[in-house]
Motif scaffolding. Structure first.
Motif, short mmCIF file in Angstrom:
data_model
loop_
_atom_site.label_atom_id
_atom_site.label_comp_id
_atom_site.label_asym_id
_atom_site.label_seq_id
_atom_site.Cartn_x
_atom_site.Cartn_y
_atom_site.Cartn_z
N LEU A 119 0.83 -1.21 0.00
CA LEU A 119 0.00 0.00 0.00
C LEU A 119 0.86 1.26 0.00
O LEU A 119 0.55 2.24 -0.69
N GLU A 120 1.95 1.24 0.80
CA GLU A 120 2.84 2.41 0.85
C GLU A 120 3.49 2.66 -0.51
O GLU A 120 3.61 3.80 -0.95
N ILE A 121 3.91 1.59 -1.17
CA ILE A 121 4.55 1.72 -2.48
C ILE A 121 3.56 2.26 -3.50
O ILE A 121 3.89 3.12 -4.33
N ILE A 122 2.31 1.77 -3.48
CA ILE A 122 1.29 2.25 -4.42
C ILE A 122 1.01 3.73 -4.17
O ILE A 122 0.86 4.52 -5.11
N ARG A 123 0.92 4.13 -2.90
CA ARG A 123 0.70 5.55 -2.58
C ARG A 123 1.84 6.40 -3.13
O ARG A 123 1.61 7.46 -3.72
N ALA A 124 3.08 5.94 -2.92
CA ALA A 124 4.25 6.70 -3.38
C ALA A 124 4.29 6.78 -4.91
O ALA A 124 4.56 7.84 -5.48
N LEU A 125 3.99 5.66 -5.58
CA LEU A 125 4.00 5.65 -7.05
C LEU A 125 2.91 6.53 -7.63
O LEU A 125 3.12 7.26 -8.61
N THR A 126 1.72 6.47 -7.01
CA THR A 126 0.62 7.33 -7.48
C THR A 126 0.96 8.80 -7.32
O THR A 126 0.73 9.61 -8.23
N GLY A 127 1.51 9.15 -6.17
CA GLY A 127 1.92 10.54 -5.96
C GLY A 127 3.00 10.97 -6.93
O GLY A 127 2.98 12.10 -7.44
N SER A 128 3.92 10.06 -7.26
CA SER A 128 4.99 10.39 -8.21
C SER A 128 4.43 10.60 -9.61
O SER A 128 4.91 11.47 -10.35
N ILE A 129 3.44 9.79 -10.00
CA ILE A 129 2.77 10.00 -11.29
C ILE A 129 2.13 11.38 -11.33
O ILE A 129 2.22 12.11 -12.33
N GLY A 130 1.48 11.75 -10.23
CA GLY A 130 0.87 13.08 -10.15
C GLY A 130 1.89 14.20 -10.28
O GLY A 130 1.63 15.21 -10.94
N ILE A 131 3.05 14.00 -9.67
CA ILE A 131 4.12 15.00 -9.75
C ILE A 131 4.57 15.19 -11.19
O ILE A 131 4.71 16.32 -11.68
N VAL A 132 4.80 14.07 -11.89
CA VAL A 132 5.28 14.13 -13.28
C VAL A 132 4.23 14.79 -14.18
O VAL A 132 4.54 15.66 -15.01
#
Length: 382
Positions: free
Chosen positions: A344-357
């Motif tokens: 769950l933590e990894i998915i949260r981080a990846l989703t946030g990173s997609i939003g950043i890009v």
């Protein structure tokens, strides 16, 4: 001469405001320190202050056959509130080397306690529940507020106001979820309210703030849709919702709200940074070409993108460090920890990173469009 007089009085007024602000902060600090050090009677739970500690070290065998250092604490404390106020009591506390679930207590620490009574309503035993932490939280919060005001001035004060409002909004979102409101309604409510309250309060009503708001709404919406589609297409494979089974509500819905709030914060940060940068470049040189603005915005975005993505990852993973250490000490393979306990933590981080890009080109495009729109400039000060 007239200009020098105005400048003098202006500096004098600013000096007086700074002195008044310093006095107010000093008074708030004194009042706050007094309150957190004498607020025992505001708590329903009994509180005891530790006045003496004796430590004795030993070892205990773990389930894996290894030995772990253990510290037995024999404590003398005095009760500060309730019907046994002023009574001296003896307590025991065990601290493991890892301190994952234990509290290492020291003299002058305050702890919440529970007690048992016999048939004559007299206390027979006392037990430590947890450490009383409000004074430490107050000191950290005050340092944060002080630095915000010193460094940012009025903007810092507005930012603090925005934080307080967002806390209230966050509480409202939780209440909406607990009362079974539609997930789509909660999504729209939190997206719009968080974005408007944060950016308008901090930046004011101007083109920069409007650009950041539009960019945040578009970037967050696209990111969350990508995440939801990816999860649904894979039938939630790899998403360990069972980590949230302790909730009395569907964990999937709660996880989606977590994704929204985490992604919203990251996208909002990027959007206001890019919008501010583009606005500053345009203000300094109104004749700057669009190509130069885009190139400068992308360069700024690239620098922010790397650091923000790392920040997202560290922010989510850091909260799991004690749990990771506990699993590693029990010889759980690192692959299993990542796959089963950190999904769950990894998915949260990846989703946030997609939003950043995604938010970088969106913010650049929206900012340039608004800056070149004279109609907006006529009604809103840039």
């Amino acid at each position: 001469m007239l200009f020098q007089k105005k400048l003098f009085f202006s500096n004098s007024n600013n000096h007086k405001k700074n002195i008044i602000m310093f006095i107010i902060l000093l008074l708030l600090l004194i009042i706050g320190i007094y309150f957190v050090n004498s607020n025992e009677n505001t708590y329903k739970k009994s509180i005891a202050k530790i006045i003496y500690v004796t430590n004795k070290n030993s070892k205990t065998e773990t389930s894996t056959g290894k030995y772990e250092a253990i510290k037995n604490q024999y404590i003398t404390a005095i009760i500060l509130n309730g019907k046994y106020s002023g009574k001296k009591i003896n307590l025991q506390n065990i601290v493991s080397y890892s301190e994952v679930n234990d509290i290492n207590l020291r003299v002058n620490d305050e702890v919440f306690i529970s007690y048992s009574e016999n048939t004559q309503n007299k206390p027979t035993s006392f037990k430590i529940l947890e450490l009383k932490r409000d004074k430490y939280i107050f000191y950290i919060a005050f340092i944060f507020i002080l630095l915000m005001i010193i460094i940012s001035g009025k903007i810092g004060i507005r930012s603090l106001g925005s934080v307080l409002i967002n806390i209230v909004i966050f509480y409202a979102i939780i209440e909406l979820f607990l009362h079974n409101f539609s997930l789509v309604f909660i999504f729209l409510f939190s997206l719009l309210i968080f974005t408007f309250s944060s950016l308008f309060m901090v930046s004011g009503i101007n083109k920069k703030a409007i650009s950041a708001i539009v960019s945040t709404i578009i970037g967050t919406t696209i990111t969350i849709l990508i995440a939801l589609i990816a999860i649904k297409l894979n039938n939630s494979n790899g998403v360990r919702f069972e980590e949230m089974e302790f909730l009395t509500h569907p964990p999937e819905k709660m996880f989606y709200i977590e994704l929204l709030i985490g992604t919203l914060g990251a996208v909002m940060d990027i959007a206001i940074s890019i919008s501010s940068s583009i606005n500053e470049l345009y203000t300094k040189n109104p004749n700057i070409e669009k190509k130069s603005l885009i190139k400068s915005g992308l360069e700024i975005g690239k620098d922010i993108m790397g650091t923000m993505s790392n920040t997202m990852l560290f922010a989510y993973i850091s909260g799991s460090i004690p749990f990771i250490i506990l699993l590693l000490r029990n010889q759980t393979p690192l692959y299993n920890i990542i796959n089963e306990n950190l999904s769950l933590e990894i998915i949260r981080a990846l989703t946030g990173s997609i939003g950043i890009v995604l938010s970088i080109p969106i913010s650049i495009f929206i900012s340039i469009v608004l800056l070149n729109n004279k109609k907006i400039g006529e009604f809103i000060k840039s």
